[in-house]
Design a protein around this motif. Structure first.
Motif, PDB file in Angstrom:
ATOM      1  N   UNK A 297       0.927  -1.145  -0.150  1.00  0.00           N
ATOM      2  CA  UNK A 297       0.019   0.076   0.075  1.00  0.00           C
ATOM      3  C   UNK A 297       0.830   1.268  -0.041  1.00  0.00           C
ATOM      4  N   UNK A 298       2.016   1.421   0.892  1.00  0.00           N
ATOM      5  CA  UNK A 298       3.000   2.574   0.899  1.00  0.00           C
ATOM      6  C   UNK A 298       3.725   2.740  -0.199  1.00  0.00           C
ATOM      7  N   UNK A 299       3.805   1.594  -1.226  1.00  0.00           N
ATOM      8  CA  UNK A 299       4.726   1.648  -2.255  1.00  0.00           C
ATOM      9  C   UNK A 299       3.611   2.245  -3.417  1.00  0.00           C
TER      10      UNK A 299
ATOM     11  N   UNK B 176       9.801   2.416   6.151  1.00  0.00           N
ATOM     12  CA  UNK B 176       9.784   1.094   6.447  1.00  0.00           C
ATOM     13  C   UNK B 176      10.446   0.812   7.670  1.00  0.00           C
ATOM     14  N   UNK B 177      11.806   1.146   8.029  1.00  0.00           N
ATOM     15  CA  UNK B 177      12.556   0.585   9.094  1.00  0.00           C
ATOM     16  C   UNK B 177      11.899   1.266  10.323  1.00  0.00           C
TER      17      UNK B 177
ATOM     18  N   UNK C 225      12.287  12.402  10.767  1.00  0.00           N
ATOM     19  CA  UNK C 225      12.303  12.807   9.279  1.00  0.00           C
ATOM     20  C   UNK C 225      13.014  11.846   8.497  1.00  0.00           C
ATOM     21  N   UNK C 226      12.215  11.372   7.487  1.00  0.00           N
ATOM     22  CA  UNK C 226      12.726  10.213   6.723  1.00  0.00           C
ATOM     23  C   UNK C 226      13.081  10.549   5.506  1.00  0.00           C
ATOM     24  N   UNK C 227      14.332  10.314   4.754  1.00  0.00           N
ATOM     25  CA  UNK C 227      14.665  10.825   3.425  1.00  0.00           C
ATOM     26  C   UNK C 227      14.206   9.843   2.402  1.00  0.00           C
ATOM     27  N   UNK C 228      14.001   8.716   2.539  1.00  0.00           N
ATOM     28  CA  UNK C 228      13.488   7.822   1.757  1.00  0.00           C
ATOM     29  C   UNK C 228      12.347   6.829   2.325  1.00  0.00           C
ATOM     30  N   UNK C 229      11.856   5.971   1.274  1.00  0.00           N
ATOM     31  CA  UNK C 229      10.686   5.097   1.579  1.00  0.00           C
ATOM     32  C   UNK C 229      11.273   3.911   2.695  1.00  0.00           C
TER      33      UNK C 229
END
Length: 669
Positions: free
Chosen positions: A91-93, A263-264, A255-259
Motif C-alpha cells: 500500500x505504501x509503495x 519502512x525501518x 524525518x525520513x529521506x526515503x521510503x
C-alpha cells in the motif's frame, strides 16, 4: 498597592507557565513538586482575594471546577480530514508512486506515532489558548475548552515568536498507568472497568465537571500546525517551532529521506510499541514539504500527502479451560473465558470477557475449544474466533448458566437487554458487598478508612449486611480482624462518625438506588427536601423533575416498595445520617430577587451554573429552564446562542451579563 499585587500575580503566572513548559515539554523540571505547589497555592490565594485580575489562562485554572451542561457545536474554520489507511508495505509503495507521478522531484517524509486517543483542534490568539473543539464529523465539533484547559501537556500561554492566530491539532490520550489507576478506583467502588484508554479519553473530554476531567490524568501530544499562512517551508520545521513555542510534540517522530527509512521506522515500532507507556495503533506518514503538500491537495475525505499505516491487531491461539461468571454490584452477570496462559502484545493473557450469552452463541463456543484471542486497540483481550479444526467432536457446547453462581437464585434476562441479572439484590454476596463499597466511596459518603478488603472481612464475619450496619460497629468488633491495629480501627470509627455530616444528595447517591447517579441525586434533593418526601412521591411527581424519565422514576418507586430498603433508611435516619436538605442549603440571604425568575445561558466564567442557581434561590428568586414570557432575567455568558436570540425577540426580558447579575444581588456570592 493594587499595582504591586497585579505585578506579583502576573510574575507568578509567568513562572508557573515556564515551570510547566520545563516539566511537560522539555521533560526537565527545574523546581520540586513541593515548590511548584507552594507557588500555585500562593497564586490561588492572590487571585481569590483579587478577582479583578482574573485571567482565563491562569495556571490555577488547570484544577478545573467549572460545570458545562451543554457543549456548543463549533464549525471548524479548517476541515479536520480523515486519513487514508494502509496495512502493508505494498500500500505504501502504491502511495509513493502516486506522489512521484504528481511531483517530479525528491520527496521526504515525516513519520509519527499514531496515538490512540481523541483528536482535538485548539485555537490560539495572541499567544493565548482561546478555544478547543473536538473533531466531530470533521466539519464541526463540540467546544470543550474548559476541560482541555485542565490538561497539563497543553500550554495556556505561548512563548517566543509565535504567529498571531493559528490552530494546533493533536491527540488527547490516557497513559496505560493512568488508565489502570482509573479502573482500579472504579472496581473499588463496585463499578465496571472501562474497556480501553481511547474510549475513556474521548468520554472524559465530555464530562460536565472540569475538576473531574482533571482527575482523569489525560495527556496530549500536538502534531499539526494549521493557519492561513504557514511560517515555515516544511512540516518538520513547524514541529520544531511548535516545541519552541511551548507545545509538547512527539519525541519519537522522525524525518525520513526515503521510503526505506519509513519502512525501518515502521518495523521498529511494530515491535517496540509494547514498551511505550501509551497505546498507539499505527504510524502516520506525511510529505514533509508544505509546497508539495499544497500541490498534492485533498480527495473528498483525506489529504493526498498523508497516510496512516495501521498495525495488524495481534492474534494468538490458546485453549479455553473454563467459562466462569462474575456478579457485579447491580447483579449483572458477566461470563469470563479462562484461558491457558499465552503471551499477547507484551503481556500474559489468562482471561477474556465474553460479555453475554449472545456472544457465546455467536462464537459457537464448546468446552476446551482452541480459540483466537486478539487485543488490537483493546486493553481487555477478546475472543474473536474458534479453531474448529482442532475441536474434539465430543466436547459439548457452552451452556449459559441458569442460576446465580454466588447465591443460586434463578437469573432473569430483561427483554430489551443482552445481559442476565441476579434478582437477589438484598442477599447475593457480591451485590451486597458492592452496595456497601459504593456507599463508602469518595463520591458518596467518602469513608476513606473503609476499603474493599475490610468490607469483605466485615461481611464474612457477619458484622455488616447493609450500609446502616456501619453505624453500630464498635472498635472492639474491629480489633480481632486480620491486619487490624488499634489506630486503623479508630480511624474507621472516626470516619463512620464523620460521614454523618455528608449532605443529603451524596447520601442519596450512596444508598444505591438503581439509575440514581450523582447528578440525578442532586436534582431529586432540589425537589424533595427529605427522604420521606421522596419516598412518598408518586410516579407522576417524579417524572416532573428535570431529566427524570420513567425508567428512573420506576426505579425509585421500586426501591421504596422494598421493606428491607425502608428499614435501612429508617435506621440511617436514627443514626444521624443526613437524609434531608440541610438548613444552610435553604438559608435565605436576602429577598432582593423575590418574585423574579432567572435563566443562565452561555459559558459562565465568574461562577458555575449550579452556584448561580443557588445564588438566585438564596436571594429569593426562582430558576426556570426555558425562555418564555414568564422569564424576567436572562444572564448570559460567552457564546450565548438561541436562548439569547429568543429573549431578544420576546423583548420584555432583561438581559444581564455575569457582573450585572452579581451587582443585582449586591455582589453577595
Amino acid at each position: 498597592m493594587p499595582e504591586n499585587i497585579q505585578q506579583k500575580i502576573e510574575q507568578l503566572r509567568e513562572e508557573l507557565h515556564q515551570h510547566n513548559y520545563s516539566y511537560y515539554v522539555l521533560d526537565d523540571p527545574d523546581i520540586s513538586d513541593f515548590e511548584f505547589d507552594a507557588k500555585l497555592k500562593e497564586l490561588q490565594e492572590l487571585e481569590q482575594n483579587h478577582p479583578e485580575f482574573y485571567d482565563s489562562n491562569s495556571p490555577t485554572l488547570r484544577v478545573g471546577g467549572g460545570i458545562t451542561k451543554n457543549f456548543p457545536t463549533v464549525h471548524h474554520q479548517f476541515r479536520m480530514y480523515s486519513l487514508d489507511n494502509s496495512y502493508d508495505f505494498n500500500d505504501l509503495a502504491d502511495w509513493e508512486k502516486r506522489i512521484q507521478k504528481a511531483i517530479a522531484e525528491p520527496v521526504e517524509f515525516v513519520a509519527e506515532l499514531k496515538y490512540d486517543g481523541a483528536s482535538i483542534s485548539i485555537l490560539y490568539e495572541n499567544g493565548k489558548l482561546k478555544e478547543a473543539v473536538t473533531r466531530g464529523d470533521g466539519f464541526q465539533g463540540d467546544e470543550i475548552t474548559a476541560n482541555v484547559r485542565t490538561i497539563s501537556d497543553i500550554p495556556l500561554t505561548l512563548k517566543g515568536d509565535f504567529p498571531e492566530r493559528f490552530f494546533m491539532r493533536g491527540e488527547i490520550y490516557l497513559t496505560r498507568k493512568n488508565f489502570d489507576k482509573i479502573n482500579a478506583a472504579r472496581e473499588e467502588e463496585g463499578l465496571d472497568p472501562f474497556m480501553n484508554p481511547r474510549n475513556t479519553a474521548s468520554g472524559s473530554l465530555k464530562i460536565q465537571d472540569s475538576a473531574e476531567v482533571r482527575k482523569r490524568g489525560l495527556s496530549a501530544v500536538l502534531y499539526q500546525f494549521v493557519a492561513e499562512n504557514l511560517p515555515a517551508e516544511t512540516h518538520w520545521e513547524l514541529l520544531e517551532n511548535a516545541k519552541s513555542w511551548g507545545f509538547r510534540t512527539s519525541a519519537q517522530s522522525k524525518l525520513c529521506r526515503t521510503m526505506d527509512d519509513v519502512k525501518a521506522f515502521i518495523e521498529y515500532w511494530d515491535t517496540e510499541r509494547h514498551n511505550l507507556p501509551f497505546e498507539i495503533d499505527g504510524i502516520v506518514l506525511k510529505v514533509n514539504s508544505l509546497k508539495q503538500q499544497q500541490q498534492l491537495g485533498y480527495t473528498a475525505k483525506a489529504p493526498r500527502w498523508a497516510m496512516a499505516y495501521k498495525f495488524k491487531a495481534e492474534k494468538v491461539e490458546t485453549e479455553l479451560q473454563a467459562v466462569t461468571y462474575q456478579v457485579g454490584r447491580t447483579g449483572a452477570i458477566t461470563p469470563v473465558a479462562n484461558l491457558k496462559p499465552v503471551l499477547l502484545a507484551g503481556t500474559v493473557v489468562k482471561r477474556a470477557s465474553l460479555h453475554n450469552e449472545d456472544i457465546i452463541k455467536k462464537l459457537d463456543l464448546h468446552e476446551n475449544d482452541f480459540v483466537f484471542v486478539e487485543k488490537g486497540g483493546e486493553i481487555i483481550p477478546k475472543i474473536v474466533g474458534v479453531n474448529t479444526e482442532k475441536r474434539n467432536p465430543a466436547n459439548p457446547e457452552i451452556q449459559y448458566i441458569k442460576n446465580c453462581p454466588e447465591c443460586g437464585t434463578e437469573l432473569v434476562k430483561p427483554e430489551d437487554q443482552a445481559i442476565h441479572f441476579c434478582p437477589n439484590e438484598m442477599h447475593c454476596p457480591p451485590q451486597v458487598m458492592g452496595k456497601m463499597i459504593h456507599y463508602v466511596s469518595r463520591k458518596a459518603l467518602n469513608i476513606e478508612s473503609l476499603g474493599q478488603e475490610t468490607i469483605a472481612q466485615l461481611y464474612r464475619e457477619k458484622l455488616i449486611e447493609n450500609p446502616a450496619d456501619f453505624y453500630v460497629l464498635t472498635k472492639e468488633q474491629l480489633l480481632p480482624l486480620e491486619r487490624m491495629a488499634d489506630k486503623s480501627a479508630q480511624n474507621i470509627i472516626d470516619g463512620i462518625e464523620k460521614s454523618k455530616e455528608i449532605p443529603f444528595e451524596k447520601v442519596l447517591f450512596g444508598i444505591g438506588i438503581k439509575h440514581v447517579g450523582e447528578t440525578v441525586a442532586k436534582k431529586l434533593v432540589k425537589n424533595f427536601t427529605t427522604i420521606d418526601d421522596l419516598k412518598n412521591a408518586t410516579l407522576e411527581e417524579l417524572c416532573q423533575v428535570e431529566d427524570i424519565g420513567e425508567k428512573i422514576a420506576y426505579s425509585i418507586v421500586d426501591f421504596f416498595k422494598n421493606q428491607e430498603n425502608n428499614l435501612m433508611v429508617e435506621r440511617l435516619k436514627s443514626y444521624g445520617v443526613q437524609l434531608e436538605k440541610g438548613e444552610s442549603a435553604n438559608e435565605v440571604l436576602s429577598h432582593v430577587l423575590e418574585g423574579k425568575t432567572f435563566l443562565f445561558t452561555g459559558k459562565l466564567s465568574l461562577f458555575t451554573r449550579d452556584a448561580a442557581e443557588e445564588m438566585v434561590e438564596k436571594h429569593g428568586g426562582k430558576n426556570i429552564s426555558a425562555v418564555s414570557k414568564n422569564l424576567n432575567y436572562l444572564v448570559v455568558g460567552e457564546k450565548a446562542g438561541s436562548k439569547l436570540k429568543k429573549a431578544q425577540d420576546i423583548g420584555t426580558i432583561t438581559i444581564l451579563d455575569e457582573q450585572q447579575f452579581l451587582d443585582l444581588i449586591g455582589n453577595k456570592k
